[in-house]
Design an enzyme around this catalytic site. Structure first.
Site, mmCIF file in Angstrom:
data_model
loop_
_atom_site.group_PDB
_atom_site.id
_atom_site.type_symbol
_atom_site.label_atom_id
_atom_site.label_comp_id
_atom_site.label_asym_id
_atom_site.label_seq_id
_atom_site.Cartn_x
_atom_site.Cartn_y
_atom_site.Cartn_z
ATOM 1 N N ASP A 274 9.424 3.041 -0.782
ATOM 2 C CA ASP A 274 8.375 3.747 -0.040
ATOM 3 C C ASP A 274 8.606 3.518 1.456
ATOM 4 O O ASP A 274 8.207 2.498 2.005
ATOM 5 C CB ASP A 274 6.997 3.252 -0.461
ATOM 6 C CG ASP A 274 5.895 3.953 0.334
ATOM 7 O OD1 ASP A 274 4.705 3.656 0.088
ATOM 8 O OD2 ASP A 274 6.229 4.779 1.210
ATOM 9 N N LYS B 232 4.617 9.912 8.230
ATOM 10 C CA LYS B 232 4.543 9.440 9.621
ATOM 11 C C LYS B 232 5.605 10.063 10.529
ATOM 12 O O LYS B 232 5.525 11.239 10.869
ATOM 13 C CB LYS B 232 4.583 7.909 9.620
ATOM 14 C CG LYS B 232 3.370 7.300 8.856
ATOM 15 C CD LYS B 232 3.417 5.791 8.854
ATOM 16 C CE LYS B 232 2.450 5.212 7.851
ATOM 17 N NZ LYS B 232 1.057 5.172 8.333
ATOM 18 N N TYR C 181 0.865 -1.186 0.000
ATOM 19 C CA TYR C 181 0.000 0.000 0.000
ATOM 20 C C TYR C 181 0.891 1.222 0.000
ATOM 21 O O TYR C 181 1.858 1.287 0.776
ATOM 22 C CB TYR C 181 -0.906 0.000 1.232
ATOM 23 C CG TYR C 181 -1.785 1.225 1.370
ATOM 24 C CD1 TYR C 181 -1.510 2.190 2.352
ATOM 25 C CD2 TYR C 181 -2.891 1.433 0.543
ATOM 26 C CE1 TYR C 181 -2.318 3.311 2.494
ATOM 27 C CE2 TYR C 181 -3.700 2.557 0.683
ATOM 28 C CZ TYR C 181 -3.413 3.490 1.655
ATOM 29 O OH TYR C 181 -4.212 4.597 1.788
#
Ligand code: KE4
Length: 447
Positions: free
Chosen positions: A255, A283, A154
């Site tokens: 990623d 994050k 994802y």
């Protein structure tokens, strides 16, 4: 063996807030995975947070293993972060013009990731923006239009990346839980067709795809350690195949929205010795405020507007409060590198404790753990362990849901999906480990 009936955790305020939320927000949440769709029950509305704990609207303390899905590596409401944001706030909230804090955070990120080839960083406001922008940049640099991602990975919700993606799509996917999640509704097939999907940890499949179509492929984007199918750890052979894509003129994009500054101060790339062309972050880089970023060597990054022709912009990019939170977090991590050894020790002990508790209760369980990331898959370990999306997808999601609810009723707040990682923080100590394993033993005994 069943334990005495445990009073169900009543949360009247969270329930009424959820009922109100559903009147004004789709599904009552601002991000699908929070809705508890795959675990049943309803979300706890959180009033405040401190260290390893959340306090919900009903005043109940929860031992938190989500950590805002990654940012809270120092623990919630860390004084260094709180004070940095409070200080920045004195100057206002947003300028729409450059400010020193953007330079300070960019310098810090480049300082920490220079070994991975990072010379320039552009800040955005989420991991989604970071991966979306990095892919546009790769297409602009190569002049090619296809990209490759891996089933179950994802990378946020940009249209072209919602193709057989993991994370929340696996809790709300149309059709059976755990099956390869279809592209989201609303993604035109023309967009999805530009995204080729291969299999994580299958080097031969990637080599074949690159032999067949490499000349058309702008970039391969991957999670260097997967968190969004549950935790999957890459094999050395797969990492080698990933680096071979560059022989075809294809850019390699790591990623690290989840793993950046999580698996080491140099992220997964530093820990695993990767040399990606571009890295994306989110994050932790924002310390809990909205920040994403993408970076790489200058010759690629200078193709981004205004230096070059690949356009990307953002009203709140480089926001001073968010920069302050990110800088305080990275500075604290850099000043206390022993944090990473502590995270490793705690999470490895948690993994061993869960394995022992499940075995004692006769519950089939396979735990994947690296650094402070862990997933306990409800299935017996296949030969060689769980290293692919297909293997992870065979987990017993109903058993997981029952265990999740039993843990939550005991005040331990696990990630509400079988296909997510949990995130341990520096604020988790022996008391939290014991509390967690005691609750786990009782929860496994109830399955
Ligand atoms: P955001 O747009 O949610 O900031 O980042 C998207 C993203 C990109 N890349 C990776 C590897 C990610 O893990 C994420 C987001 N992670 C999920 C947790 N699995 C965010 C939680 C949520 O969707 O609410």
């Amino acid at each position: 063996m069943t334990t005495q009936a445990r009073p169900k955790l009543e949360q009247p305020l969270s329930e009424s807030l959820f009922a109100r939320a559903r009147q004004v927000t789709p599904g009552g949440v601002n991000s699908p995975v929070r809705a508890f769709a795959s675990v049943g029950g309803h979300p706890h509305f959180i009033a405040h947070s401190e260290g390893a704990y959340l306090t919900n609207a009903d005043g109940q303390r929860l031992l938190d293993y989500i950590g805002s899905w990654g940012p809270m590596i120092l623990g919630h409401n860390h004084p260094a972060v709180r004070e940095a944001v409070a200080e920045a706030l004195q100057g206002g909230t947003s300028f729409g013009a450059p400010n020193e804090r953007e330079v300070l955070l960019a310098e810090k990120v480049v300082e920490l990731t220079r070994e991975q080839g990072v010379e320039r960083v552009r800040f955005v406001n989420s991991g989604t923006e970071a991966t979306m922008s990095a892919l546009r940049l790769a297409r602009g640099v190569t002049g090619r239009k296809y990209i490759v991602k891996f089933r179950g990975n994802y990378h946020g919700h940009a249209d072209g990346l919602l193709v057989e993606a993991g994370s929340g799509l696996l809790t709300t996917a149309r059709g059976e839980l755990g099956e390869a999640a279809p592209s989201s509704a609303g993604v035109p097939p023309e967009y999805a067709a530009l995204t080729l999907v291969s299999e994580y940890n299958d080097p031969a499949a990637l080599d074949r795809l690159m032999q067949e179509r490499g000349q058309e492929i702008a970039a391969v984007i991957f999670e260097p350690v997967v968190g969004n199918s549950g935790v999957l750890i890459p094999t050395a052979e797969f990492l080698a195949a990933l680096h071979r894509v560059r022989e075809h003129g294809t850019l390699l994009i790591a990623d690290e929205v989840m793993t950046g500054f999580r698996l080491s101060l140099q992220g997964a790339s530093g820990r695993l010795g990767l040399q990606p062309d571009l890295i994306t972050w989110g994050k932790i880089i924002g310390g809990g405020l909205p920040v994403g970023a993408y970076g790489g060597r200058a010759e690629i990054m200078e193709v981004v507007s205004p230096s070059g022709p690949v356009y990307q912009a953002g009203t709140l990019s480089g926001n001073p409060l968010a920069m302050a939170a990110g800088l305080a977090t990275l500075t604290e991590l850099q000043a206390h590198p022993e944090i990473y050894a502590g995270l490793e020790r705690y999470t490895a002990a948690l993994a061993d404790g869960l394995r022992a508790a499940a075995q004692e209760a006769g519950v089939p369980l396979t735990v994947n753990q690296i650094g402070s990331m862990l997933t306990a898959f409800h299935q017996a370990a296949p030969q060689g362990g769980i290293s692919s999306y297909q293997q992870a997808a065979r987990s017993d999601t109903q058993a997981f849901a029952g265990w999740f609810r039993a843990m939550l009723d005991q005040g331990v707040y696990w990630a509400p999906s079988q296909f997510e990682s949990i995130f341990v923080s520096a604020a988790h100590g022996d008391a939290e480990l014991n509390l967690t394993l005691d609750a786990a033993r009782r929860a496994y005994a109830e399955l």
